[in-house]
Design a protein around this motif. Structure first.
Motif, short mmCIF file in Angstrom:
data_model
loop_
_atom_site.label_atom_id
_atom_site.label_comp_id
_atom_site.label_asym_id
_atom_site.label_seq_id
_atom_site.Cartn_x
_atom_site.Cartn_y
_atom_site.Cartn_z
N LEU A 53 49.13 13.14 0.04
CA LEU A 53 49.57 11.79 0.41
C LEU A 53 50.69 11.94 1.43
O LEU A 53 51.80 12.35 1.09
CB LEU A 53 50.04 11.03 -0.82
N TYR A 54 50.38 11.63 2.68
CA TYR A 54 51.34 11.76 3.77
C TYR A 54 52.16 10.47 3.87
O TYR A 54 51.65 9.37 3.63
CB TYR A 54 50.60 12.02 5.08
N TYR A 55 53.43 10.62 4.24
CA TYR A 55 54.29 9.44 4.30
C TYR A 55 55.18 9.45 5.54
O TYR A 55 55.46 10.50 6.13
CB TYR A 55 55.13 9.30 3.03
N ARG A 56 55.61 8.25 5.89
CA ARG A 56 56.50 8.06 7.04
C ARG A 56 57.33 6.82 6.74
O ARG A 56 56.80 5.82 6.23
CB ARG A 56 55.64 7.85 8.29
N GLN A 88 58.35 -1.70 12.59
CA GLN A 88 59.26 -2.41 11.69
C GLN A 88 59.16 -1.86 10.26
O GLN A 88 60.16 -1.68 9.57
CB GLN A 88 58.94 -3.90 11.68
N ILE A 89 57.93 -1.61 9.82
CA ILE A 89 57.73 -1.07 8.47
C ILE A 89 58.34 0.33 8.37
O ILE A 89 58.95 0.68 7.35
CB ILE A 89 56.23 -1.04 8.13
N ASP A 90 58.21 1.12 9.43
CA ASP A 90 58.77 2.46 9.45
C ASP A 90 60.28 2.42 9.22
O ASP A 90 60.85 3.29 8.53
CB ASP A 90 58.45 3.10 10.81
N ARG A 91 60.96 1.41 9.78
CA ARG A 91 62.41 1.31 9.65
C ARG A 91 62.85 0.76 8.30
O ARG A 91 63.92 1.09 7.80
CB ARG A 91 62.97 0.43 10.77
N LYS A 92 62.02 -0.09 7.69
CA LYS A 92 62.47 -0.80 6.49
C LYS A 92 61.57 -0.60 5.27
O LYS A 92 61.90 -1.04 4.17
CB LYS A 92 62.57 -2.30 6.79
N GLY A 93 60.42 0.04 5.47
CA GLY A 93 59.48 0.23 4.37
C GLY A 93 58.87 1.61 4.42
O GLY A 93 59.53 2.58 4.80
N LEU A 94 57.60 1.70 4.07
CA LEU A 94 56.95 3.01 3.97
C LEU A 94 55.51 2.90 4.47
O LEU A 94 54.84 1.89 4.23
CB LEU A 94 56.96 3.48 2.51
N ILE A 95 55.04 3.94 5.13
CA ILE A 95 53.66 4.04 5.58
C ILE A 95 53.03 5.26 4.91
O ILE A 95 53.62 6.34 4.91
CB ILE A 95 53.59 4.17 7.12
N LEU A 96 51.86 5.07 4.32
CA LEU A 96 51.18 6.13 3.56
C LEU A 96 49.76 6.33 4.09
O LEU A 96 49.14 5.40 4.60
CB LEU A 96 51.09 5.77 2.07
N SER A 97 49.24 7.55 3.91
CA SER A 97 47.85 7.85 4.25
C SER A 97 47.44 9.13 3.53
O SER A 97 48.28 9.99 3.26
CB SER A 97 47.67 8.03 5.75
N GLU A 98 46.15 9.24 3.23
CA GLU A 98 45.66 10.50 2.68
C GLU A 98 45.14 11.42 3.79
O GLU A 98 44.61 12.49 3.50
CB GLU A 98 44.57 10.25 1.65
N HIS A 99 45.31 11.00 5.04
CA HIS A 99 44.81 11.78 6.18
C HIS A 99 45.99 12.38 6.95
O HIS A 99 47.01 11.73 7.14
CB HIS A 99 43.97 10.89 7.10
#
Length: 379
Positions: A102-105, A195-206
């Protein structure tokens, strides 16, 4: 000794070993390192490993060094969790097919990962009506004020509206992508992703750099459902991808809610269909928050040092098929004590669908009762 995380990556490279089979292998051996070193006869005992898959396992193991592979992979993908990591989202470990990687940013919240903060998925059509847009904003604002984190898929329509409404309300939002975390699709949502990168989280299985692929998006939906205690479908046509998320959430034993709409609106047809199939009706902000508040909090992780079932204070176990006895013994003896489905999955190490089938059998035998919020106790 090679990091257990390296084996999650190595096993995911084997043709024919998808997330569900990989989880079966892990639960069978107790670790993927042990499974990697097991002979093919031992692996053959795992359901789903046939001759073709066994051949692929043998070939890959002979040509791949897990430690070397993981070190190279981390150079391009430093921000990644596996189920071997303590920070891997807890609710994902309780589904039968969690992503091996699970990759995150963005900004990580360990309270979210532990399940201390409630996550609610909001999904829907890419072509919402003004009614759908209005209610997305209203519901998101209420959920943010109540302390929930909003999860969606960064698609056009309801997904993007839910993310933006959350940010506008000062809340946290998580976007689950069908691409790598550094590739935004559709490109029209790039600014929103920033905006999400600065205040939230981005996820992917790739891994990073993965582009859009039609096959990735349905599997992405299971991660959205798996992260959350509840999924809200705002508007969806009869063939909407949002209904996949709702169906998977239901299979995982999570709560599903749908916004009712007009029979004359194609965007409402899918919502009305899943309401007819048992989804709960969204009747406004207050009733929704009351319903979500009735979902029990995640229990503490099971205490394996607890007294054995043979303790003098433990009630007797009824005459049950042997396969049902461990499940029955994991369930508290009587109301008001009860155990959540999520905790039972952790305790019994069964996949959700198998556990639900066993619980239904125990209910039919009259020895277990289901309480509101997918909680169980003995009768």
């Amino acid at each position: 000794m090679t990091d257990e995380r390296a084996y999650w990556l190595a096993w995911s490279q084997i043709a024919g070993v998808g997330p569900t089979l990989l989880m079966r292998i892990y639960r069978h051996f107790g670790s993927l390192a042990a499974a990697w070193n097991a002979d093919l006869a031992a692996l053959d005992a795992v359901e789903g490993i046939g001759g073709v898959t066994a051949g692929a396992i043998a070939e890959t193991r002979a040509s791949l060094n897990p430690a070397t592979l993981f070190a190279a992979h981390q150079r391009d993908n430093p921000d990644v969790w596996t189920p071997a990591d303590a920070d891997y989202p807890r609710l994902l470990t309780e589904i039968p097919d969690p992503p091996p990687l699970l990759y995150y940013r963005g900004q990580v919240s360990l309270a979210e990962n532990r399940g201390d903060v409630g996550l609610v998925a909001i999904v829907g059509t890419r072509n919402p009506s003004s009614y759908g847009k209005q209610w997305t904003y209203r519901l998101v604002e209420a959920l943010v004020q109540a302390g929930f984190t909003i999860v969606s898929g960064l698609a056009e329509g309801i997904d993007a509206i839910a993310h933006q409404a959350c940010l506008d309300a000062g809340g946290r939002t998580i976007a689950v992508l069908g691409t790598g975390v550094n590739r935004v699709y559709p490109t029209s949502n790039r600014t929103l992703a920033q905006q999400i990168d600065r205040k939230g989280l981005i996820l992917s299985e790739h891994p990073r750099g993965t582009g859009p692929d039609r096959a990735h998006f349905p599997s992405r939906n299971r991660i959205i459902a798996g992260l959350c205690r509840a999924t809200l479908v705002i508007e969806a046509g009869s063939k909407s991808g949002a209904l996949i998320t709702a169906r998977v959430a239901n299979d995982y034993g999570r709560e599903v809610y749908a916004l009712p709409g007009s029979l004359d609106q194609p965007q409402s047809r899918g919502c009305l269909e899943i309401i007819a199939g048992g989804a709960q009706v969204i009747l406004g902000e207050t009733p929704l928050l009351e319903a979500l508040g009735a979902i029990p909090q995640l229990d503490a992780m099971p205490n394996h040092a607890a007294a054995p079932a043979s303790s003098p204070s433990a009630p007797p176990t009824p005459d049950l098929p042997p396969r049902l006895v461990p499940i029955f013994q994991a369930i508290p003896p009587m109301p008001p004590e009860a155990i959540a489905l999520d905790t039972l999955v952790q305790t019994t190490q069964l996949d959700t669908s198998s556990l639900l089938a066993a619980l239904l059998e125990l209910e039919m035998l009259g020895v277990v009762s289901q309480l509101p919020g997918m909680r169980y106790c003995r009768t």
